[in-house]
Structures are given as structure tokens and as C-alpha cells.
Design an enzyme around this catalytic site. Structure first.
Site, PDB file in Angstrom:
ATOM      1  CB  ILE A   1      -0.958  -0.012   1.224  1.00 14.90           C
ATOM      2  CG1 ILE A   1      -0.188  -0.090   2.549  1.00 14.90           C
ATOM      3  CG2 ILE A   1      -1.918  -1.203   1.129  1.00 14.90           C
ATOM      4  CD1 ILE A   1      -1.084   0.007   3.792  1.00 14.90           C
ATOM      5  CG  ASP A   2       5.060   0.533  -0.518  1.00 14.62           C
ATOM      6  OD1 ASP A   2       4.808   0.550  -1.736  1.00 14.62           O
ATOM      7  OD2 ASP A   2       5.764  -0.350   0.011  1.00 14.62           O
TER       8      ASP A   2
ATOM      9  CG  HIS B   1      -4.085  -6.007   0.520  1.00 11.97           C
ATOM     10  ND1 HIS B   1      -3.064  -6.752   1.062  1.00 11.97           N
ATOM     11  CD2 HIS B   1      -5.026  -6.911   0.119  1.00 11.97           C
ATOM     12  CE1 HIS B   1      -3.372  -8.047   0.991  1.00 11.97           C
ATOM     13  NE2 HIS B   1      -4.545  -8.170   0.408  1.00 11.97           N
TER      14      HIS B   1
ATOM     15  CB  CYS C   1      13.546  -9.264  -4.616  1.00 12.16           C
ATOM     16  SG  CYS C   1      12.728  -8.055  -3.596  1.00 12.16           S
TER      17      CYS C   1
HETATM   18  C1  BJW Z   1      12.061 -10.605   1.009  1.00 13.69           C
HETATM   19  C2  BJW Z   1      12.917  -9.562   1.277  1.00 13.69           C
HETATM   20  C3  BJW Z   1      13.744  -9.182   0.251  1.00 13.69           C
HETATM   21  C4  BJW Z   1      11.803  -9.861   3.029  1.00 13.69           C
HETATM   22  N1  BJW Z   1      13.680  -9.824  -0.919  1.00 13.69           N
HETATM   23  N2  BJW Z   1      12.011 -11.227  -0.144  1.00 13.69           N
HETATM   24  C5  BJW Z   1      -8.959 -18.514   3.604  1.00 13.69           C
HETATM   25  C6  BJW Z   1      -8.260 -19.263   4.523  1.00 13.69           C
HETATM   26  C7  BJW Z   1      -7.875 -18.700   5.738  1.00 13.69           C
HETATM   27  C8  BJW Z   1      -8.181 -17.380   6.055  1.00 13.69           C
HETATM   28  C9  BJW Z   1      -8.874 -16.643   5.140  1.00 13.69           C
HETATM   29  C10 BJW Z   1      -9.256 -17.209   3.941  1.00 13.69           C
HETATM   30  N3  BJW Z   1      -9.911 -16.256   3.228  1.00 13.69           N
HETATM   31  C11 BJW Z   1      -9.937 -15.116   3.942  1.00 13.69           C
HETATM   32  C12 BJW Z   1      -9.320 -15.328   5.129  1.00 13.69           C
HETATM   33  C13 BJW Z   1      -9.153 -14.330   6.197  1.00 13.69           C
HETATM   34  C14 BJW Z   1      -8.032 -13.357   5.960  1.00 13.69           C
HETATM   35  C15 BJW Z   1      -6.709 -14.112   5.895  1.00 13.69           C
HETATM   36  O1  BJW Z   1      -6.146 -14.326   4.849  1.00 13.69           O
HETATM   37  N4  BJW Z   1      -6.169 -14.476   7.026  1.00 13.69           N
HETATM   38  C16 BJW Z   1      -4.870 -15.135   7.044  1.00 13.69           C
HETATM   39  C17 BJW Z   1      -3.954 -14.405   8.025  1.00 13.69           C
HETATM   40  C18 BJW Z   1      -5.047 -16.579   7.321  1.00 13.69           C
HETATM   41  N5  BJW Z   1      -8.225 -12.566   4.753  1.00 13.69           N
HETATM   42  C19 BJW Z   1      -9.016 -11.493   4.737  1.00 13.69           C
HETATM   43  O2  BJW Z   1      -9.634 -11.160   5.727  1.00 13.69           O
HETATM   44  C20 BJW Z   1      -9.124 -10.721   3.431  1.00 13.69           C
HETATM   45  N6  BJW Z   1     -10.484 -10.457   3.161  1.00 13.69           N
HETATM   46  C21 BJW Z   1     -11.318 -11.396   2.753  1.00 13.69           C
HETATM   47  O3  BJW Z   1     -10.974 -12.502   2.457  1.00 13.69           O
HETATM   48  O4  BJW Z   1     -12.600 -10.963   2.664  1.00 13.69           O
HETATM   49  C22 BJW Z   1     -13.605 -11.906   2.325  1.00 13.69           C
HETATM   50  C23 BJW Z   1     -14.928 -11.169   2.326  1.00 13.69           C
HETATM   51  C24 BJW Z   1     -15.774 -11.329   1.261  1.00 13.69           C
HETATM   52  C25 BJW Z   1     -17.006 -10.666   1.248  1.00 13.69           C
HETATM   53  C26 BJW Z   1     -17.354  -9.843   2.305  1.00 13.69           C
HETATM   54  C27 BJW Z   1     -16.505  -9.675   3.367  1.00 13.69           C
HETATM   55  C28 BJW Z   1     -15.275 -10.348   3.380  1.00 13.69           C
HETATM   56  C29 BJW Z   1      -8.456  -9.353   3.538  1.00 13.69           C
HETATM   57  C30 BJW Z   1      -7.012  -9.418   3.819  1.00 13.69           C
HETATM   58  C31 BJW Z   1      -6.423  -8.026   3.926  1.00 13.69           C
HETATM   59  C32 BJW Z   1      -5.049  -8.091   4.538  1.00 13.69           C
HETATM   60  N7  BJW Z   1      -4.540  -6.817   4.696  1.00 13.69           N
HETATM   61  C33 BJW Z   1      -3.206  -6.591   5.241  1.00 13.69           C
HETATM   62  C34 BJW Z   1      -3.238  -5.348   6.136  1.00 13.69           C
HETATM   63  C35 BJW Z   1      -3.982  -4.166   5.536  1.00 13.69           C
HETATM   64  C36 BJW Z   1      -3.108  -3.283   4.736  1.00 13.69           C
HETATM   65  C37 BJW Z   1      -1.919  -2.832   5.558  1.00 13.69           C
HETATM   66  O5  BJW Z   1      -2.112  -2.264   6.648  1.00 13.69           O
HETATM   67  O6  BJW Z   1      -0.797  -3.010   5.085  1.00 13.69           O
HETATM   68  O7  BJW Z   1      -2.293  -6.472   4.160  1.00 13.69           O
HETATM   69  S1  BJW Z   1      -2.529  -7.947   6.182  1.00 13.69           S
HETATM   70  C38 BJW Z   1      -0.879  -7.727   5.654  1.00 13.69           C
HETATM   71  O8  BJW Z   1      -0.472  -8.978   5.061  1.00 13.69           O
HETATM   72  C39 BJW Z   1      -0.918  -6.668   4.550  1.00 13.69           C
HETATM   73  C40 BJW Z   1      -0.148  -7.372   3.440  1.00 13.69           C
HETATM   74  O9  BJW Z   1      -0.483  -6.852   2.186  1.00 13.69           O
HETATM   75  C41 BJW Z   1      -0.503  -8.818   3.643  1.00 13.69           C
HETATM   76  C42 BJW Z   1       0.408  -9.787   2.981  1.00 13.69           C
HETATM   77  O10 BJW Z   1       1.703  -9.735   3.522  1.00 13.69           O
HETATM   78  P1  BJW Z   1       2.954  -9.919   2.573  1.00 13.69           P
HETATM   79  O11 BJW Z   1       3.018  -8.854   1.577  1.00 13.69           O
HETATM   80  O12 BJW Z   1       3.007 -11.305   2.080  1.00 13.69           O
HETATM   81  O13 BJW Z   1       4.148  -9.617   3.599  1.00 13.69           O
HETATM   82  P2  BJW Z   1       4.797 -10.579   4.678  1.00 13.69           P
HETATM   83  O14 BJW Z   1       5.433  -9.721   5.688  1.00 13.69           O
HETATM   84  O15 BJW Z   1       3.859 -11.603   5.156  1.00 13.69           O
HETATM   85  O16 BJW Z   1       5.940 -11.351   3.867  1.00 13.69           O
HETATM   86  C43 BJW Z   1       7.089 -10.696   3.400  1.00 13.69           C
HETATM   87  C44 BJW Z   1       7.950 -11.726   2.706  1.00 13.69           C
HETATM   88  O17 BJW Z   1       9.029 -11.051   2.077  1.00 13.69           O
HETATM   89  C45 BJW Z   1       8.559 -12.755   3.676  1.00 13.69           C
HETATM   90  O18 BJW Z   1       8.331 -14.038   3.123  1.00 13.69           O
HETATM   91  C46 BJW Z   1      10.063 -12.444   3.649  1.00 13.69           C
HETATM   92  O19 BJW Z   1      10.879 -13.620   3.744  1.00 13.69           O
HETATM   93  C47 BJW Z   1      10.211 -11.787   2.309  1.00 13.69           C
HETATM   94  N8  BJW Z   1      11.291 -10.817   2.206  1.00 13.69           N
HETATM   95  N9  BJW Z   1      12.689  -9.145   2.613  1.00 13.69           N
HETATM   96  C48 BJW Z   1      12.791 -10.874  -1.046  1.00 13.69           C
HETATM   97  N10 BJW Z   1      14.630  -8.163   0.427  1.00 13.69           N
END
Ligand code: BJW
Ligand code: ZN
Length: 278
Positions: free
Chosen positions: A117-118, A133, A267
Site C-alpha cells: 500500500i506504499d 489492498h 530481490c
Molecule cells: C524478502 C525480502 C527481500 C523480506 N527480498 N524477499 C482462507 C483461509 C484462511 C483465512 C482466510 C481465507 N480467506 C480469507 C481469510 C481471512 C483473511 C486471511 O487471509 N487471514 C490469514 C492471516 C489466514 N483474509 C481477509 O480477511 C481478506 N479479506 C477477505 O478474504 O474478505 C472476504 C470477504 C468477502 C465478502 C465480504 C466480506 C469479506 C483481507 C485481507 C487483507 C489483509 N490486509 C493486510 C493489512 C492491511 C493493509 C496494511 O495495513 O498493510 O495487508 S494484512 C498484511 O499482510 C498486509 C499485506 O499486504 C498482507 C500480505 O503480507 P505480505 O506482503 O506477504 O508480507 P509478509 O510480511 O507476510 O511477507 C514478506 C515476505 O518477504 C517474507 O516471506 C520475507 O521472507 C520476504 N522478504 N525481505 C525478497 N529483500
């Protein structure tokens, strides 16, 4: 530590991937927080994870947290807005933007979808970014629902100097009437990002899914692939015949157990070698 032979074969794999990407017809790049880590923006999970006052992201990035304490949630997002505004795109963002130019010139269909989101992809020159997101720089009025873009720094006077991530920081609640307000109706604004339990934009999500399922390659960059529905995009595309190439520091958070190329390392170093540019 990699042996000399292994390093050589890693280089050969990168060259092979580079050649295959230049011959592709359709490529999706899906990014997560790791792509911005080298710009100094902490990730949510893994070894590069940051912490804000000891909370996990799921404790604060949800409608319930905003209802309970809009002041606390605004402090978090104010902190992240300021951090993103001060950050610069890194070599990974630039490599992706240059790859888009390459694809455009070569007639390769290209799409970039990010969970971030940056807005650092846009600042690196990526022209069309699907923000799954949404963005730190969008706000929505909780009263009249109007959505506006907002780059003010700080977003309101009461947040100036607030948002310190340390658990010892001053967390006295800011009165609601001093938090960001709607220019139209004076209602309380909220950060317009997708919180847990909220739906992603359906049209955008299905356009990414459809594109992914018809792609030759899906590049999965810097994401733990732990958050749905974004986490389904790469495995679904794999089942539809796309090859996956994954770029991450850590092999354990692979998006699928059927990844054709796993490129380990930061990366900002690996993507410029793997992605063709003009
Ligand atoms: C490097 C590196 C370098 C480091 N080079 N690599 C099915 C199963 C289970 C649960 C659910 C499901 N469906 C839905 C859910 C619930 C939930 C969910 O997924 N929960 C899980 C935790 C299990 N999902 C939701 O609630 C979503 N909504 C939804 O499904 O709605 C359904 C609906 C339908 C109809 C009506 C109502 C509802 C919404 C999810 C929104 C998540 N938002 C967030 C926060 C908000 C924005 C913010 O403040 O930023 O978004 S959560 C947070 O995680 C953020 C990110 O975008 C998101 C993903 O994280 P990301 O980008 O993968 O980062 P990291 O930190 O996890 O990983 C970084 C990686 O980089 C690591 O692997 C490092 O090793 C690597 N790395 N440096 C290369 N230099
Ligand atoms: Zn309003």
C-alpha cells in the site's frame, strides 16, 4: 553457504529464467512487503518483520480495532504514511518497472499486482499497478463514504509527531474531532486499505486471477503468501498451466510446492539479474 559449483548453477538458472521471460507471451508479477524491505519498510512476517508497539498486524488492521480506538489505528497508519513518503523505490521496484517497458516494446502482455500500500512501484515508474489492498494514500469517510486521495504530511495536526512504534510511546488517545475529518461532511475519515474481514475489489481481483490463469509465468516476489485471497493467485495459476518463479529471502514461505524457479536472496539483487530490460 553456497559452494562455487552451486553459485554457478544458480547463475545458470537465472540466465535460463531471463531467457524464458523474454520469450513469454504473458507475465504476471505479484509482489508483497518483501519488495519494499530494501527501501527500509518493515515486512509483517519473517526475519524482516517490524513491530508497532508489540501488536501483530491482524490485531490492528481490522474494522473492530478502528471502532475500538480510531486514534490508535490512525497513529499506526500515520507512522506508515510518513515512512513510505520518506522512502525511495529500490532496485527491485526499478527492475519491475523496466521489465514492464521491455514487455510493452516486445508485445508481451504484462500485469503488476501488489499487496503493498506504499505506492513505491508507481514512484519507480510502473505505469499500471493493481493495488489489491488499496493504498495508504486513500481515505474514506465513515459518514458519507466518499473516497479521496490524500498525501498530506501529516494528515492532520494532532498526528504530528505521533505514531512512534516503540511500546513505551505516548499512546494518549487523540480526541476523535481532532483526527482526520471529511472535507465534505466533517465525518471521521478512515485509512482506505483492505483490513482483515473486508473484501478486495471484486473486479480487480478477478482481472488479476484471469490474467494469472492465462499467463506463461507468474513471478511471486517478497510475499509470505499467507494472506487470502491474494495467496490463491499463484497456486491457481500453476494449476492452470503457468510456471511460477519465486523471489524470496526464505524458501520456507513458498507460494506452491510446484515452483519452477526459486530465487533465494534479497530481490533488489536477484530481480535485476532475472528480469529482461531494454
Ligand atoms: C524478502 C525480502 C527481500 C523480506 N527480498 N524477499 C482462507 C483461509 C484462511 C483465512 C482466510 C481465507 N480467506 C480469507 C481469510 C481471512 C483473511 C486471511 O487471509 N487471514 C490469514 C492471516 C489466514 N483474509 C481477509 O480477511 C481478506 N479479506 C477477505 O478474504 O474478505 C472476504 C470477504 C468477502 C465478502 C465480504 C466480506 C469479506 C483481507 C485481507 C487483507 C489483509 N490486509 C493486510 C493489512 C492491511 C493493509 C496494511 O495495513 O498493510 O495487508 S494484512 C498484511 O499482510 C498486509 C499485506 O499486504 C498482507 C500480505 O503480507 P505480505 O506482503 O506477504 O508480507 P509478509 O510480511 O507476510 O511477507 C514478506 C515476505 O518477504 C517474507 O516471506 C520475507 O521472507 C520476504 N522478504 N525481505 C525478497 N529483500
Ligand atoms: Zn464525508
Amino acid at each position: 553457504m553456497a559452494t562455487r559449483g552451486q553459485k554457478q548453477s544458480d547463475e545458470q538458472r537465472l540466465t535460463e529464467l531471463h531467457d524464458k521471460l523474454s520469450q513469454s507471451k504473458r507475465v504476471l508479477v505479484l509482489t508483497g512487503a518483501g519488495v519494499s524491505a530494501e527501501s527500509g519498510i518493515p515486512t509483517f512476517r519473517g526475519s524482516t518483520a517490524g513491530s508497532w508497539r508489540g501488536f501483530t498486524i491482524s490485531e490492528l488492521a481490522c474494522p473492530e480495532a478502528f471502532q475500538r480506538s480510531p486514534s490508535q489505528v490512525w497513529e499506526l497508519y500515520h507512522y506508515r504514511r510518513e515512512k513510505s513518503l520518506a522512502a525511495k523505490p529500490n532496485l527491485a521496484h526499478v527492475a519491475i518497472a523496466k521489465f514492464e517497458q521491455f514487455c510493452l516494446k516486445r508485445g508481451i502482455d504484462f500485469m503488476l499486482a501488489t499487496q503493498n500500500i506504499d505506492r513505491l512501484h508507481q514512484r519507480a515508474g510502473s505505469s499500471r499497478v493493481i493495488e489489491l489492498h488499496r493504498s495508504l494514500f486513500l481515505v474514506r469517510c465513515t459518514a458519507c463514504d466518499s473516497v479521496t486521495e490524500n498525501y498530506d504530511s501529516p494528515i492532520c495536526e494532532a498526528l504530528r509527531g505521533r505514531g512512534d512504534p516503540s511500546p513505551q510511546a505516548d499512546s494518549t488517545p487523540i480526541p476523535e474531532d481532532q483526527l482526520p475529518r471529511c472535507a465534505g461532511c466533517s465525518g471521521l475519515l478512515r485509512p482506505y486499505v483492505v483490513w482483515f474481514g473486508e473484501p478486495l475489489n471484486e473486479g480487480e481481483l478477478s482481472s488479476v486471477q484471469e490474467f494469472a490463469n492465462m499467463s506463461d509465468f507468474v513471478l511471486v516476489v517478497g510475499t509470505s503468501n499467507a494472506v487470502y485471497p491474494a495467496a490463491m493467485i499463484a497456486p491457481d495459476a500453476r494449476r492452470s498451466g503457468a510456471q511460477l518463479a519465486e523471489f524470496n529471502l526464505d524458501a520456507s514461505c513458498s507460494s506452491s510446492n510446484d515452483v519452477s524457479y526459486f530465487v533465494a536472496g534479497p530481490c533488489g539483487s536477484t530481480l535485476p539479474k532475472a528480469l529482461p530490460r531494454l
